[in-house]
Design an enzyme around this catalytic site. Structure first.
Site, PDB file in Angstrom:
ATOM      1  CG  HIS A 179      23.407  42.729  63.735  1.00 37.06           C
ATOM      2  ND1 HIS A 179      23.163  43.869  63.015  1.00 37.06           N
ATOM      3  CD2 HIS A 179      24.386  42.063  63.080  1.00 37.06           C
ATOM      4  CE1 HIS A 179      23.975  43.917  61.976  1.00 37.06           C
ATOM      5  NE2 HIS A 179      24.732  42.818  61.992  1.00 37.06           N
ATOM      6  CD  GLU A 180      25.274  38.263  63.343  1.00 32.17           C
ATOM      7  OE1 GLU A 180      25.106  37.828  62.182  1.00 32.17           O
ATOM      8  OE2 GLU A 180      26.065  39.178  63.599  1.00 32.17           O
ATOM      9  CG  HIS A 239      22.631  39.582  58.968  1.00 29.46           C
ATOM     10  ND1 HIS A 239      22.791  40.598  58.059  1.00 29.46           N
ATOM     11  CD2 HIS A 239      23.437  39.876  60.012  1.00 29.46           C
ATOM     12  CE1 HIS A 239      23.650  41.469  58.528  1.00 29.46           C
ATOM     13  NE2 HIS A 239      24.055  41.067  59.712  1.00 29.46           N
TER      14      HIS A 239
END
Length: 185
Positions: free
Chosen positions: A179-180, A183
């Site tokens: 998920h990170e 980004h």
């Protein structure tokens, strides 16, 4: 719920939050200016509350006072300069953001097994996603949290809390890191 519905809802919520933030800044500017003008007017006239000026109520005197505009402008400039200072202080560099959150850099030669596992996961996921491997930081705290920071793909970091390392298994931690990395991508 499918991905695109969720994405549309998230975008709408982001727009709503930006609107609320803008309204909050406007309210802070207006009410700060109102207080400054009210205090200045009160001390200039020594109790203007009891004596209306030219058949005006106190709030009408405040709203029409030229100091209101200047104090609103001053408050707005103060907010803008404070924000610009903080942005320059952090410099778009993820390392500065991680250090400001009391993060500790995880060195590749660490002997801590949890840190080694975290580094392995970040390296695997970065290579699989085509991203450069970001620097890894661990922040204090028992909560499960993580963030990615940095404007330049080569100055990015991923930081996770100590709680995430303690409470998540490898697969769960891999999901957080994925998920990170999204980004960063």
């Amino acid at each position: 719920m499918n991905f695109f519905e969720h994405q549309n809802k998230a975008q709408a919520k982001t727009t709503y939050l930006l609107l609320l933030f803008t309204l909050a800044v406007i309210a802070v500017v207006f009410f700060t200016a109102l207080v400054i003008t009210g205090v200045a007017t009160y001390f200039q006239t020594q109790n203007i509350l009891s004596v209306p000026t030219h058949n005006q109520h106190y709030w009408q005197v405040l709203i029409n006072h030229p100091l209101l505009l200047w104090s609103a402008l001053g408050t707005f400039i103060f907010i803008v300069l404070g924000s610009a200072f903080k942005a320059l202080q952090l410099g778009g560099n993820g390392i500065n953001v991680a250090l400001s959150m009391q993060g500790k850099h995880v060195h590749p030669q660490t002997n801590n097994p949890a840190y080694k596992q975290l580094l392995n996961i970040v390296t695997e996921m970065a290579l699989a996603s085509g991203n450069p491997v970001p620097k890894v930081f661990v922040m204090p705290g028992d909560s499960i949290n993580a963030f990615a920071a940095g404007f330049n793909r080569h100055q990015t970091v991923i930081a996770v809390t100590q709680g995430a390392l303690a409470h998540l298994n490898r697969d769960e931690l891999q999901g957080v890191i994925a998920h990170e990395l999204s980004h960063i991508k």
